[in-house]
Write an enzyme that holds these catalytic residues in place. Structure first.
Site, PDB file in Angstrom:
ATOM      1  N   HIS A 139     -82.204 -13.037  17.460  1.00  0.00           N
ATOM      2  CA  HIS A 139     -81.943 -12.348  18.730  1.00  0.00           C
ATOM      3  C   HIS A 139     -82.461 -13.260  19.850  1.00  0.00           C
ATOM      4  CE1 HIS A 139     -82.329  -8.327  21.189  1.00  0.00           C
ATOM      5  NE2 HIS A 139     -81.860  -9.326  21.928  1.00  0.00           N
ATOM      6  N   GLU A 163     -79.242 -18.630  27.531  1.00  0.00           N
ATOM      7  CA  GLU A 163     -79.644 -18.779  28.935  1.00  0.00           C
ATOM      8  C   GLU A 163     -81.093 -18.319  29.138  1.00  0.00           C
ATOM      9  OE1 GLU A 163     -75.167 -18.065  28.835  1.00  0.00           O
ATOM     10  OE2 GLU A 163     -76.927 -17.045  27.994  1.00  0.00           O
ATOM     11  N   GLY A 192     -76.252  -6.103  28.265  1.00  0.00           N
ATOM     12  CA  GLY A 192     -76.284  -5.496  29.580  1.00  0.00           C
ATOM     13  C   GLY A 192     -76.910  -4.120  29.650  1.00  0.00           C
ATOM     14  N   HIS A 224     -76.473  -4.516  21.494  1.00  0.00           N
ATOM     15  CA  HIS A 224     -77.776  -4.113  22.018  1.00  0.00           C
ATOM     16  C   HIS A 224     -77.777  -2.591  22.180  1.00  0.00           C
ATOM     17  CE1 HIS A 224     -78.415  -8.317  22.805  1.00  0.00           C
ATOM     18  NE2 HIS A 224     -79.521  -8.107  23.486  1.00  0.00           N
ATOM     19  N   GLU A 257     -83.035   0.041  23.398  1.00  0.00           N
ATOM     20  CA  GLU A 257     -84.114  -0.595  24.144  1.00  0.00           C
ATOM     21  C   GLU A 257     -84.511   0.335  25.297  1.00  0.00           C
ATOM     22  OE1 GLU A 257     -85.108  -4.869  26.332  1.00  0.00           O
ATOM     23  OE2 GLU A 257     -83.027  -4.200  26.161  1.00  0.00           O
TER      24      GLU A 257
END
Length: 335
Positions: A18, A22, A162, A189, A192
């Protein structure tokens, strides 16, 4: 912090599954293009720093990352340093993503970025590269690009990125299904910032092969049992969660209960330019803050190789190496 613990973690063969390319921008490259960072690290590297929310995090990350990432050549230069540091930590296998937003908003050639990252992979390290796509990342301009991406032979798969609270658009489930049909591995994702119900929704809606984060699954015991039974991997980032998730610290991180319940959790850094962490740091934190024994740390490393997109014949010696470490540590614990 014990030097011997650090040495043990460094010596473990490990995966990182994971990692946002960038977000892994090496500090020295940021310092080359942003004079205000010369001689210092971002404030968010402080051990007890907490981002106000995801928007705060994303704003600062993008400001740093795209000061550097302006061309495929810049991706190549950064990836060379990033992967070299993986080797220095005895990481043998990496899954990393690059953001489709660079294609959409900065005009990058996605194939060229993919090829630049692939060309940076050193001997001794296996790397699989994913395209990260935001919830609203498939407008009229991008849909042809995303369709073409499923034909890129060097692209391992796709990942949903995102703001979790943005609704999934109708194209998403269709695209994730098309990706699997094209032989691409799918991730998402979830869990979270949104709770266990969102993880379940994403699993039902997109059927991803693996969940990135997923730590809020611990709020639903039934979901935890289902994840453990199905062997669904959660690629967890403890230090990232400590600095970003409301109410979560290293001392209270849910990875402990998820691991104890048999969920196949792995350990990664997520965006180290924002968090100031190395993979070794995350493993050490689990030992010092959440009571993971050396045997359990090795089991976490083993989970990563079990989930790795490698042929069984290539996994076998790595799993055997970790099994020997686990057996030795278990024997020490029993004596």
């Amino acid at each position: 912090m014990s030097d011997s613990l650090v040495d043990f973690v460094q010596s473990l063969p490990k995966t990182e599954t994971h990692l946002h390319l960038e977000g892994a921008l090496p500090l020295e490259l940021l310092q080359r293009v942003r004079p205000e960072f010369r001689g210092r690290a971002p404030d968010s590297w402080a051990p007890d720093f907490k981002f106000a929310d995801f928007a705060h995090f994303e704003r600062e990350l993008l400001d740093m990352a795209f000061a550097w990432f302006t061309s495929p050549e810049r991706y190549h230069e950064a990836a060379q340093l990033i992967f070299a540091r993986h080797l220095a930590q005895n990481v043998r296998y990496v899954e990393t993503s690059f953001a489709s937003g660079g294609i959409e908003f900065l005009g990058f050639d996605g194939r060229a970025v993919l090829d630049a990252i692939r060309a940076a992979v050193p001997a001794g390290l296996e790397v699989r590269i994913f395209l990260g796509i935001h919830h609203d990342g498939a407008g009229p301009k991008m849909m042809p690009v995303l369709a073409d991406a499923l034909t890129w032979p060097g692209l391992a798969g796709i990942d949903l990125h995102g703001f979790e609270d943005k609704p999934l658009e109708p194209w998403t489930a269709e695209y994730w299904a098309a990706a699997r049909k094209a032989g691409k591995y799918t991730k998402a994702h979830a869990g979270e910032f949104m709770g266990a119900e969102f993880i379940r929704f994403v699993l039902d809606e997109l059927n991803p092969d693996r969940i990135q984060h997923g730590v809020r699954a611990h709020e639903d015991a039934t979901l935890v049992a289902e994840l453990a039974r199905a062997g669904v991997g959660l690629d967890v980032c403890p230090i990232s969660n400590h600095k970003l998730m409301p109410g979560v610290t290293l001392a209270t991180h849910p990875i402990r209960s998820l691991f104890d319940a048999g969920v196949k959790v792995t350990v990664s850094t997520d965006d180290p330019i924002s968090f100031g962490n190395t993979l070794t740091d995350d493993y050490v934190a689990l030992a010092t803050q959440r009571g993971f024994t050396r045997c359990e740390l090795a089991r976490l490393a083993r989970n990563g190789f079990e989930l790795a997109l490698l042929p069984d014949a290539q996994k076998a010696p790595l799993l055997a190496e970790l099994d020997a470490i686990i057996a030795a540590e278990a024997s020490d614990d029993a004596s």
